[in-house]
Design an enzyme around this catalytic site. Structure first.
Site, PDB file in Angstrom:
ATOM      1  N   TYR A 177       0.804  -1.223   0.000  1.00 37.99           N
ATOM      2  CA  TYR A 177       0.000   0.000   0.000  1.00 37.99           C
ATOM      3  C   TYR A 177       0.840   1.278   0.000  1.00 37.99           C
ATOM      4  O   TYR A 177       0.397   2.332   0.443  1.00 37.99           O
ATOM      5  CB  TYR A 177      -0.951   0.009   1.209  1.00 37.99           C
ATOM      6  N   LYS A 227       2.910 -15.044   2.436  1.00 38.55           N
ATOM      7  CA  LYS A 227       2.789 -15.891   1.236  1.00 38.55           C
ATOM      8  C   LYS A 227       4.216 -16.116   0.730  1.00 38.55           C
ATOM      9  O   LYS A 227       4.535 -15.851  -0.428  1.00 38.55           O
ATOM     10  CB  LYS A 227       1.894 -15.162   0.212  1.00 38.55           C
ATOM     11  N   ASP A 230      -3.675 -17.964   2.594  1.00 39.57           N
ATOM     12  CA  ASP A 230      -4.862 -18.702   2.138  1.00 39.57           C
ATOM     13  C   ASP A 230      -5.287 -19.727   3.193  1.00 39.57           C
ATOM     14  O   ASP A 230      -6.479 -19.862   3.511  1.00 39.57           O
ATOM     15  CB  ASP A 230      -4.604 -19.378   0.776  1.00 39.57           C
ATOM     16  N   ASP A 289      -5.313  -6.199   6.124  1.00 39.58           N
ATOM     17  CA  ASP A 289      -6.510  -5.493   5.684  1.00 39.58           C
ATOM     18  C   ASP A 289      -7.623  -6.502   5.371  1.00 39.58           C
ATOM     19  O   ASP A 289      -8.760  -6.397   5.856  1.00 39.58           O
ATOM     20  CB  ASP A 289      -6.136  -4.673   4.432  1.00 39.58           C
ATOM     21  N   ASP A 310     -11.224  -7.822   7.821  1.00 40.63           N
ATOM     22  CA  ASP A 310     -12.638  -7.760   7.435  1.00 40.63           C
ATOM     23  C   ASP A 310     -13.295  -9.127   7.623  1.00 40.63           C
ATOM     24  O   ASP A 310     -14.453  -9.216   8.051  1.00 40.63           O
ATOM     25  CB  ASP A 310     -12.802  -7.294   5.977  1.00 40.63           C
TER      26      ASP A 310
END
Ligand code: ATP
Length: 354
Positions: free
Chosen positions: A137, A188, A221, A245, A249
């Site tokens: 970001y 990852k 994942d 992020d 959620d």
């Protein structure tokens, strides 16, 4: 010793939910003798549209000098192109105050609120420690041959050893001081070998300094799957800006939705900013229907950060009781207004004192 809080309600439902958070803070301040001094700033869309100013000059220095913490609502307005002011205010504060820890607790307050069948509050109680200053970001990249069939875009992810180490240390310190037993690195690194390779090396190095805390690893994942299938296995999760992020959620969904989720943007030991996870929800704004509990729990988190643990617990207890008594807004199946929920929680905080 009193505490000075800068309150920035912002836009949309931010204004309404922050008003209720202040109401509850006033109640808890009286009960616990905290001598909180709250000063409200009108930074947001209205001011930006009126004066062209998002974050006034010298604001950051003023906050650092004169305040102990910042309580924010939400920022964004359809009348402002790209929500430019929101970016300037939130990103400006995050970057200039170097708020590198984004702390997002995922704590189920009532078994009726989770979409996961049969799960209890004991089983859903973990925290996501999200890196807040670098990663994907950072807005570094570019476009080549824009708008043509040959268009090429580069979007860089930045990983520094310093940035990675300080967030991982923050996660272990959080675990140590809160009596949590496990820290899990989520990345990852099997695919993003260079950047996330740094996370791997630093994580296991730092983990050695905390032998009393179990260190584990999950690919992002697999972590998404685990959060749904076995949330009790989650304790402290430390991860990158983007993965944090997304996972937070998912975490918010596990505890009953965005209206309930608090967050902190923290630089340990320095003035830090606390805000609910939700945004301005334009469709709900001005209707007195938004759920103020996320903002109220955010205020509790702020008090905790300021060393007022008992006052923070009192707010959380009042929120749990309010939910149990169905004193909730319509997103949680109730019929109370934003203000009624705020008043009910403030009354419960006061009732415990008498
Ligand atoms: P923004 O552009 O500021 O992020 P948004 O509406 O796109 O606003 P959110 O504000 O995060 O994003 O909200 C998404 C949806 O979640 C809302 O439309 C609303 O239905 C629900 N929601 C979010 N916060 C609350 C809340 N406090 N109370 C009730 N519902 C909420």
């Amino acid at each position: 010793m009193g505490k000075r809080i800068a309150v920035i309600p912002g836009d949309g439902i931010g204004v309404e939910v922050t008003r209720e958070a202040m109401r509850v803070l006033e109640a808890v301040s009286e009960v616990y003798g905290l001598a909180l001094e709250m000063v409200t700033f009108d930074w947001g869309a209205e001011k930006y549209l009126r004066e062209g100013v998002a974050l006034p000059e010298g604001a950051v220095e003023m906050l650092q000098r004169e305040y102990d913490a910042i309580l924010a609502g939400a920022f964004g307005d359809p009348r402002v192109p790209d929500h430019r002011h929101a970016r300037e205010i939130l990103l400006g504060l995050r970057v200039q105050l170097d708020l590198y820890v984004n702390l997002r607790p995922v704590k189920l307050l009532d078994p009726r609120l989770t979409p996961l069948k049969g799960r209890t509050p004991e089983e859903i109680d973990f925290v996501i420690v999200r890196e807040n200053t670098e990663g994907a970001y950072v807005d570094v990249g570019g476009v080549f041959k824009a708008g043509t069939p040959e268009e090429v875009a580069l979007q860089e992810e930045i990983t520094t050893r310093r940035g990675t180490e300080r967030i991982i240390v923050a996660a272990f310190e959080y675990a140590r001081t809160r009596g949590r037993r496990r820290v899990t690195l989520v990345d990852k690194s099997n695919v993003l070998r260079y950047g996330h390779g740094v996370w791997q090396r630093v994580f296991w190095e730092v983990a050695r300094r905390y032998p009393e805390i179990e260190a584990t690893h999950q690919y992002v994942d697999a972590m998404a799957l685990l959060m749904v299938q076995d949330p009790a296995a989650c304790d402290v999760i430390v991860t990158t800006n983007m993965f944090g992020d997304i996972l937070s959620d998912l975490g918010a969904a596990l505890i009953g939705g965005l209206g309930l989720a608090p967050s902190g943007n923290i630089h340990p030991g320095r003035v830090s900013l606390f805000e609910p996870v939700h945004g301005t929800a334009p469709a709900l704004a001005g209707k007195n229907v938004a759920n103020p509990m996320g903002a109220i729990l955010t205020a509790a988190m702020m008090l905790d950060y300021l060393g007022e643990a008992a006052a923070a617990r009192a707010i959380e207890t009042a929120v749990v009781e309010a939910i149990r008594a169905d004193e909730v807004t319509r997103d949680l199946g109730g019929s109370l207004s934003t203000e009624e929920v705020g008043r009910a929680i403030a009354a419960r905080v006061r009732a415990h004192a008498s």
